[in-house]
Design a protein around this motif. Structure first.
Motif, short mmCIF file in Angstrom:
data_model
loop_
_atom_site.label_atom_id
_atom_site.label_comp_id
_atom_site.label_asym_id
_atom_site.label_seq_id
_atom_site.Cartn_x
_atom_site.Cartn_y
_atom_site.Cartn_z
N GLN A 106 0.85 -1.19 0.00
CA GLN A 106 0.00 0.00 0.00
C GLN A 106 0.89 1.25 0.00
O GLN A 106 1.88 1.30 0.74
N VAL A 107 0.55 2.19 -0.85
CA VAL A 107 1.25 3.45 -0.95
C VAL A 107 0.26 4.57 -0.72
O VAL A 107 -0.84 4.59 -1.28
N GLN A 108 0.66 5.51 0.09
CA GLN A 108 -0.10 6.73 0.29
C GLN A 108 0.82 7.92 0.09
O GLN A 108 1.98 7.90 0.50
N PHE A 109 0.30 8.93 -0.56
CA PHE A 109 1.05 10.15 -0.80
C PHE A 109 0.47 11.30 0.00
O PHE A 109 -0.75 11.42 0.13
N ALA A 110 1.35 12.14 0.48
CA ALA A 110 0.98 13.41 1.05
C ALA A 110 1.56 14.50 0.17
O ALA A 110 2.78 14.67 0.11
N GLU A 111 0.69 15.22 -0.53
CA GLU A 111 1.13 16.26 -1.44
C GLU A 111 1.16 17.61 -0.74
O GLU A 111 0.35 17.88 0.15
N SER A 112 2.08 18.45 -1.18
CA SER A 112 2.16 19.79 -0.66
C SER A 112 2.69 20.71 -1.74
O SER A 112 3.19 20.26 -2.78
N GLY A 113 2.60 22.00 -1.50
CA GLY A 113 3.06 22.99 -2.45
C GLY A 113 1.92 23.51 -3.30
O GLY A 113 0.77 23.58 -2.85
N GLY A 114 2.24 23.87 -4.51
CA GLY A 114 1.25 24.46 -5.39
C GLY A 114 0.84 25.84 -4.91
O GLY A 114 1.56 26.50 -4.16
N SER A 126 4.44 6.90 1.61
CA SER A 126 4.60 5.83 2.58
C SER A 126 4.93 4.54 1.85
O SER A 126 4.91 4.48 0.62
N GLY A 127 5.23 3.50 2.59
CA GLY A 127 5.50 2.20 2.00
C GLY A 127 6.96 2.01 1.66
O GLY A 127 7.79 2.91 1.83
N ASN A 128 7.26 0.82 1.14
CA ASN A 128 8.64 0.46 0.86
C ASN A 128 8.93 0.21 -0.62
O ASN A 128 10.00 -0.29 -0.95
N MET A 129 8.01 0.57 -1.50
CA MET A 129 8.21 0.34 -2.92
C MET A 129 8.64 1.59 -3.68
O MET A 129 8.92 1.52 -4.87
N PHE A 130 8.71 2.72 -3.01
CA PHE A 130 8.99 3.97 -3.69
C PHE A 130 10.28 3.91 -4.50
O PHE A 130 10.32 4.32 -5.66
N GLY A 131 11.34 3.41 -3.89
CA GLY A 131 12.65 3.41 -4.52
C GLY A 131 12.83 2.41 -5.65
O GLY A 131 13.87 2.42 -6.31
N ARG A 132 11.84 1.58 -5.89
CA ARG A 132 11.93 0.54 -6.92
C ARG A 132 11.11 0.85 -8.17
O ARG A 132 11.10 0.03 -9.09
N THR A 133 10.43 1.96 -8.20
CA THR A 133 9.47 2.22 -9.26
C THR A 133 9.65 3.59 -9.87
O THR A 133 10.19 4.51 -9.26
#
Length: 112
Positions: free
Chosen positions: A1-9, A25-32
């Motif tokens: 499971q991946v969740q994003f927290a966006e900011s800026g704009g 979140s999660g542990n797959m970010f660096g592989r994709t």
């Protein structure tokens, strides 16, 4: 499971700069591959930029080449889109994306 927290704009005049960022979140970010998309009212969602897992290769929509820069920090699980020389046609909701997971969207408005 991946969740994003966006900011800026936000809101900026033409020619100005904004950035949008996502912390994942999660542990797959660096592989994709991670990507930024945008969607304007009444328009299809379009791919703006993406970046390979190690950050060595990037893709940009022709309309933003030379103005936008995508980057990532895998240790912090962050993907950033720096947007310079903004134009009114850049106005949209911007979404970070990883596989089938999407950020909540953040508004970028460029107007004089």
């Amino acid at each position: 499971q991946v969740q994003f927290a966006e900011s800026g704009g936000g809101f900026v005049q033409p020619g100005g700069s904004l950035s949008v960022s996502c912390v994942a979140s999660g542990n797959m970010f660096g592989r994709t591959i991670v990507a930024w998309y945008r969607q304007a009212p009444g328009q299809q969602r379009e791919l703006v930029a993406n970046i390979t897992p190690g950050g060595s290769r990037t893709y940009y929509l022709d309309a933003v080449k030379g103005r936008f820069t995508i980057s990532r920090d895998n240790a912090k699980k962050v993907v950033l889109l720096q947007m310079d020389n903004l134009k009114p046609e850049d106005t949209a909701v911007y979404y970070c994306n990883l596989k089938d997971f999407w950020g909540q969207g953040i508004q970028v408005t460029v107007s004089s």
